[in-house]
Design a protein around this motif. Sequence first.
Motif, PDB file in Angstrom:
ATOM      1  N   GLY A 291       0.717  -1.024   0.032  1.00  0.00           N
ATOM      2  CA  GLY A 291      -0.072   0.062  -0.099  1.00  0.00           C
ATOM      3  C   GLY A 291       0.643   1.370  -0.094  1.00  0.00           C
ATOM      4  N   CYS A 292       2.166   1.370  -0.002  1.00  0.00           N
ATOM      5  CA  CYS A 292       2.836   2.402  -0.096  1.00  0.00           C
ATOM      6  C   CYS A 292       3.040   3.131  -1.167  1.00  0.00           C
ATOM      7  N   GLY A 293       2.763   2.231  -2.362  1.00  0.00           N
ATOM      8  CA  GLY A 293       2.741   2.846  -3.632  1.00  0.00           C
ATOM      9  C   GLY A 293       3.964   2.532  -4.589  1.00  0.00           C
ATOM     10  N   LYS A 294       4.566   1.271  -4.315  1.00  0.00           N
ATOM     11  CA  LYS A 294       5.474   0.831  -5.117  1.00  0.00           C
ATOM     12  C   LYS A 294       5.253   0.729  -6.435  1.00  0.00           C
ATOM     13  N   SER A 295       4.337   0.139  -6.870  1.00  0.00           N
ATOM     14  CA  SER A 295       4.005  -0.166  -8.357  1.00  0.00           C
ATOM     15  C   SER A 295       3.550   1.033  -8.995  1.00  0.00           C
ATOM     16  N   SER A 296       2.797   1.730  -8.542  1.00  0.00           N
ATOM     17  CA  SER A 296       2.338   3.051  -9.373  1.00  0.00           C
ATOM     18  C   SER A 296       3.470   4.150  -9.450  1.00  0.00           C
ATOM     19  N   ILE A 297       4.159   4.003  -8.149  1.00  0.00           N
ATOM     20  CA  ILE A 297       5.479   4.991  -8.060  1.00  0.00           C
ATOM     21  C   ILE A 297       6.322   4.234  -9.161  1.00  0.00           C
ATOM     22  N   GLY A 298       6.572   2.952  -9.425  1.00  0.00           N
ATOM     23  CA  GLY A 298       7.519   2.333 -10.140  1.00  0.00           C
ATOM     24  C   GLY A 298       7.325   2.716 -11.721  1.00  0.00           C
ATOM     25  N   ARG A 299       5.888   2.677 -12.053  1.00  0.00           N
ATOM     26  CA  ARG A 299       5.492   2.997 -13.269  1.00  0.00           C
ATOM     27  C   ARG A 299       6.002   4.608 -13.770  1.00  0.00           C
ATOM     28  N   ASP A 300       5.413   5.431 -13.001  1.00  0.00           N
ATOM     29  CA  ASP A 300       5.725   6.750 -13.006  1.00  0.00           C
ATOM     30  C   ASP A 300       7.342   7.115 -13.208  1.00  0.00           C
ATOM     31  N   LEU A 301       8.132   6.626 -12.513  1.00  0.00           N
ATOM     32  CA  LEU A 301       9.482   6.573 -12.323  1.00  0.00           C
ATOM     33  C   LEU A 301      10.065   6.094 -13.468  1.00  0.00           C
ATOM     34  N   ALA A 302       9.656   4.896 -13.932  1.00  0.00           N
ATOM     35  CA  ALA A 302       9.922   4.234 -15.062  1.00  0.00           C
ATOM     36  C   ALA A 302       9.859   5.020 -16.442  1.00  0.00           C
ATOM     37  N   SER A 303       8.599   5.753 -16.656  1.00  0.00           N
ATOM     38  CA  SER A 303       8.319   6.373 -17.658  1.00  0.00           C
ATOM     39  C   SER A 303       9.199   7.651 -17.706  1.00  0.00           C
ATOM     40  N   LYS A 304       9.465   8.179 -16.532  1.00  0.00           N
ATOM     41  CA  LYS A 304      10.438   9.655 -16.293  1.00  0.00           C
ATOM     42  C   LYS A 304      11.827   9.330 -16.827  1.00  0.00           C
ATOM     43  N   LEU A 305      12.113   7.934 -16.406  1.00  0.00           N
ATOM     44  CA  LEU A 305      13.490   7.838 -16.702  1.00  0.00           C
ATOM     45  C   LEU A 305      13.890   6.991 -17.895  1.00  0.00           C
ATOM     46  N   GLU A 306      12.595   6.759 -18.743  1.00  0.00           N
ATOM     47  CA  GLU A 306      12.748   5.848 -20.076  1.00  0.00           C
ATOM     48  C   GLU A 306      13.446   4.575 -19.800  1.00  0.00           C
ATOM     49  N   MET A 307      12.766   3.950 -18.574  1.00  0.00           N
ATOM     50  CA  MET A 307      13.397   2.532 -18.143  1.00  0.00           C
ATOM     51  C   MET A 307      12.026   1.426 -18.092  1.00  0.00           C
ATOM     52  N   GLU A 308      12.384   0.310 -18.185  1.00  0.00           N
ATOM     53  CA  GLU A 308      11.391  -0.775 -18.125  1.00  0.00           C
ATOM     54  C   GLU A 308      11.029  -0.738 -16.548  1.00  0.00           C
ATOM     55  N   CYS A 309       9.715  -1.209 -16.524  1.00  0.00           N
ATOM     56  CA  CYS A 309       9.114  -1.398 -15.096  1.00  0.00           C
ATOM     57  C   CYS A 309       8.651  -2.919 -15.011  1.00  0.00           C
TER      58      CYS A 309
END
Length: 173
Positions: A10-28
């Motif tokens: 519930g801390c947001g790992k999945s949604s934050i991971g997707r957003d961060l991957a998009s920002k950094l142009e990385m896979e998620c």
Amino acid sequence: MNIILLGYMGCGKSSIGRDLASKLEMECLDLDQYIEAREKKSINKIFEENGEIYFRKKENEYLKMVLETYTNTIISLGGGTPCFAGNLELIKSRKDAKSVYLKTSLQELVTRLFTEKHKRPLISHVNSQEDLKDFIRKHLFERSFYYNQAEYIISTDDKEVEEIATEIQAVLF
């Protein structure tokens, strides 16, 4: 480099991971989703049919596989992943990985998780917010030792997903 997100459910790992991957142009990659795809059943079903011990063994196998196979990836772990089977030591031993603990307060976790408890096998049996608070408090006490060993700690309270992803980006680069 891989960026590994850890923290309580519930801390947001999945949604934050997707957003961060998009920002950094990385896979998620979400480890729980990866496990579900490999096992061809939901985490709930795995717990129900095979139990937590089986799940933790599989989780360790798949974590090793992911760390050996993926590069330049944001990896969102399950809430318990760093606490079992030497997984944290495995993560810390990787020279090609940075770990980030998404720290969320007890009250914020209760608020987020109570409405979706039916999707979470560890808390699906909890009937009241007060019981959930007690359950999470105990878990956080047990798991904080592991979570706090992450290289970076980011507070998620009162922040939007994008703001947290930007903060992670700032501390890593």
